[in-house]
Write a protein that holds these residues in place. Structure first.
Motif, PDB file in Angstrom:
ATOM      1  N   PRO A  16       0.802  -1.229   0.000  1.00 32.69           N
ATOM      2  CA  PRO A  16       0.000   0.000   0.000  1.00 32.69           C
ATOM      3  C   PRO A  16       0.833   1.276   0.000  1.00 32.69           C
ATOM      4  N   ALA A  17       2.072   1.192   0.444  1.00 26.67           N
ATOM      5  CA  ALA A  17       2.919   2.383   0.495  1.00 26.67           C
ATOM      6  C   ALA A  17       3.464   2.771  -0.869  1.00 26.67           C
ATOM      7  N   THR A  18       3.627   1.779  -1.762  1.00 28.14           N
ATOM      8  CA  THR A  18       4.327   2.056  -3.023  1.00 28.14           C
ATOM      9  C   THR A  18       3.576   1.625  -4.280  1.00 28.14           C
ATOM     10  N   GLU A  19       2.590   0.740  -4.165  1.00 21.49           N
ATOM     11  CA  GLU A  19       1.964   0.142  -5.352  1.00 21.49           C
ATOM     12  C   GLU A  19       0.478   0.460  -5.487  1.00 21.49           C
ATOM     13  N   VAL A  20      -0.012   1.404  -4.690  1.00 17.25           N
ATOM     14  CA  VAL A  20      -1.411   1.837  -4.726  1.00 17.25           C
ATOM     15  C   VAL A  20      -1.445   3.353  -4.753  1.00 17.25           C
ATOM     16  N   MET A  49      -8.529   4.312  -8.385  1.00 22.22           N
ATOM     17  CA  MET A  49      -7.173   3.915  -7.991  1.00 22.22           C
ATOM     18  C   MET A  49      -6.422   3.409  -9.211  1.00 22.22           C
ATOM     19  N   VAL A  50      -5.115   3.592  -9.192  1.00 24.84           N
ATOM     20  CA  VAL A  50      -4.244   2.946 -10.159  1.00 24.84           C
ATOM     21  C   VAL A  50      -3.268   2.105  -9.361  1.00 24.84           C
ATOM     22  N   LEU A  51      -3.011   0.903  -9.844  1.00 29.43           N
ATOM     23  CA  LEU A  51      -2.245  -0.091  -9.113  1.00 29.43           C
ATOM     24  C   LEU A  51      -1.122  -0.606  -9.990  1.00 29.43           C
ATOM     25  N   GLY A  52       0.066  -0.727  -9.419  1.00 30.88           N
ATOM     26  CA  GLY A  52       1.194  -1.221 -10.190  1.00 30.88           C
ATOM     27  C   GLY A  52       2.508  -0.893  -9.521  1.00 30.88           C
ATOM     28  N   ARG A  53       3.569  -1.031 -10.280  1.00 31.63           N
ATOM     29  CA  ARG A  53       4.910  -0.870  -9.746  1.00 31.63           C
ATOM     30  C   ARG A  53       5.186   0.573  -9.334  1.00 31.63           C
ATOM     31  N   GLN A  54       6.043   0.756  -8.343  1.00 34.39           N
ATOM     32  CA  GLN A  54       6.282   2.072  -7.782  1.00 34.39           C
ATOM     33  C   GLN A  54       6.777   3.085  -8.814  1.00 34.39           C
ATOM     34  N   ASP A  55       7.704   2.680  -9.689  1.00 32.39           N
ATOM     35  CA  ASP A  55       8.244   3.667 -10.626  1.00 32.39           C
ATOM     36  C   ASP A  55       7.177   4.160 -11.601  1.00 32.39           C
ATOM     37  N   TYR A  56       6.250   3.290 -11.997  1.00 33.56           N
ATOM     38  CA  TYR A  56       5.149   3.726 -12.845  1.00 33.56           C
ATOM     39  C   TYR A  56       4.244   4.702 -12.085  1.00 33.56           C
ATOM     40  N   LEU A  57       3.909   4.366 -10.844  1.00 37.50           N
ATOM     41  CA  LEU A  57       3.017   5.225 -10.066  1.00 37.50           C
ATOM     42  C   LEU A  57       3.668   6.567  -9.743  1.00 37.50           C
ATOM     43  N   ASP A  58       4.969   6.578  -9.539  1.00 44.22           N
ATOM     44  CA  ASP A  58       5.658   7.837  -9.280  1.00 44.22           C
ATOM     45  C   ASP A  58       5.557   8.769 -10.486  1.00 44.22           C
ATOM     46  N   ALA A  59       5.647   8.206 -11.686  1.00 48.05           N
ATOM     47  CA  ALA A  59       5.512   9.029 -12.894  1.00 48.05           C
ATOM     48  C   ALA A  59       4.100   9.605 -13.001  1.00 48.05           C
ATOM     49  N   ILE A  60       3.103   8.788 -12.677  1.00 45.92           N
ATOM     50  CA  ILE A  60       1.711   9.260 -12.711  1.00 45.92           C
ATOM     51  C   ILE A  60       1.493  10.339 -11.662  1.00 45.92           C
TER      52      ILE A  60
END
Length: 396
Positions: A93-97, A250-261
């Protein structure tokens, strides 16, 4: 205007439903009392506990300021817990949500985060118009892949392989599918993920309908082995929890993808209202009985929609998922949109033409289940009277 509009808008049209609902409102102002079977806006309320949580949180003086861009940790934890219980997908939940103010926002943010001018984006035909629109707003090129009734509205391997070879950056899928209600198999999701990995593009599944009239256990693209390397998934509480106007996704996935979003999102909004977040946490704890009651109501409505479609001589699948029924219009109807406009103006019933979702929907219409049983019964009555009147006129 003293200045011209941006050139990017030359390739973007007003959203069909914005224009059509204005037309419906004008008819209602004339006293027509149109029954709207076109929009998938849940008419049933969220759970009582959800509303109570909203009221309680909103009454707290400290809850009305700016909120964290990643939202409350408790909301991310609730989303992760819900995904594990519902889809058997474990997420940090800290990095992938990353909570969103509706998944439609996420479609735009993903496009802005990953697309450069000239990039190609694979978009389903038929499919949700926002996938192509947001690509154009980012300066990218939508490339349509065809879904057909003959292939159960699933992608064709040969066609996709050929399109992927030409170089694409993103691919949108949407299963359970809107507007057709088709459900992807695990095998389909597996080879799509393999295709994304092979051709190095990002595959995104938009997944808000899994809990609405399901015919199999809910599926997530992220349950595919190693999918996190090349996949994202969007989800929403709009349809599954009757919270369309609350704007919680919500968008769910790898941290680097979510950081870009997040880099896009944090420059556009200033966080979700705290009371909405507390309500969403409560909603994600709705029990199976609550979801069953909602689906039982939709199932009863769907039987009446089948009756309506039978009157119109339309063909449809009874194993579709979601809050719509997708139906083929009989061949003797030469212009589907004109035919549906006739029903709108003569019978005061609004149905959505399938071509709104792409050329592959040209011979289809879509009916929403988000109206009450009395409204559906009245729709059947009106359309029946229109058919009788039309036949009587033709006999004269």
């Amino acid at each position: 205007m003293i200045i011209p509009k941006a050139e990017r808008l030359n390739h973007v049209q007003e959203y069909y439903f914005a224009r059509k609902l204005a037309e419906v409102s004008a008819l209602n102002a004339q006293g027509k009392n149109v029954i709207n079977l076109g929009i998938g806006s849940p008419d049933m309320p969220p759970s009582e506990a959800t509303i109570a949580a909203m009221k309680s949180s909103a009454s707290q003086p400290s809850g009305h300021g700016y909120q964290p861009y990643r939202s409350l940790p408790a909301l991310r934890e609730a989303m992760a817990t819900w995904y594990e219980a519902t889809f058997q997908v474990q997420l940090n939940p800290a990095t992938e949500v990353l909570p969103l103010m509706g998944s439609k926002e996420g479609v735009f943010h993903i496009s802005m985060a990953f697309l450069n001018p000239g990039d190609k984006v694979l978009v389903p035909n038929p499919g949700y118009p926002a996938y192509a629109t947001t690509a154009r707003l980012a300066g990218a090129e939508p490339v349509y892949y065809n879904l057909s009734e003959e292939n159960n509205w699933l992608p064709d391997k040969t066609e996709l392989e050929e399109l992927a070879r030409q170089g694409v950056k993103l691919m949108w899928i949407n299963y359970p599918h809107m507007p057709t209600g088709a459900q992807a198999t695990a095998e389909t999701l597996l080879w799509l993920a393999e295709l994304a990995r092979k051709h190095r593009f990002l595959l995104i599944n938009d997944n808000p309908y899994s809990l609405v009239l399901p015919n199999t256990a809910p599926q997530s693209l992220l349950s595919i082995p190693d999918a996190m390397d090349c996949c994202l998934e969007l989800n929403s509480l709009s349809k599954s929890h009757n919270m369309a106007g609350w704007r919680v996704g919500m968008v769910l996935g790898r941290q680097d993808y979510l950081d870009a979003i997040l880099a896009v999102k944090s420059n556009i909004d200033s966080g979700m209202l705290q009371a909405t977040q507390h309500a969403a946490i409560e909603a994600l704890h709705n029990n199976d009985e609550w979801h069953l009651q909602r689906n039982n109501e939709y199932a009863g409505r769907r039987e009446l929609v089948y009756r309506l479609l039978d009157m119109l001589e339309c063909k449809y699948q009874k194993d579709a998922v979601g809050m719509f029924v997708w139906a083929r219009v009989p061949d003797h109807v030469s212009d589907v949109e004109a035919y549906l406009d006739e029903l709108l103006y003569e019978a005061s019933v609004f149905l959505t033409p399938g071509k709104v979702f792409g050329s592959q929907g040209e011979r289809f219409l879509r009916v929403s289940l988000c109206v009450t049983i009395p409204q559906l019964e009245e729709s059947i009555k009106r359309i029946n009277q229109h058919i009788i009147s039309t036949v009587s006129h033709e006999l004269k």
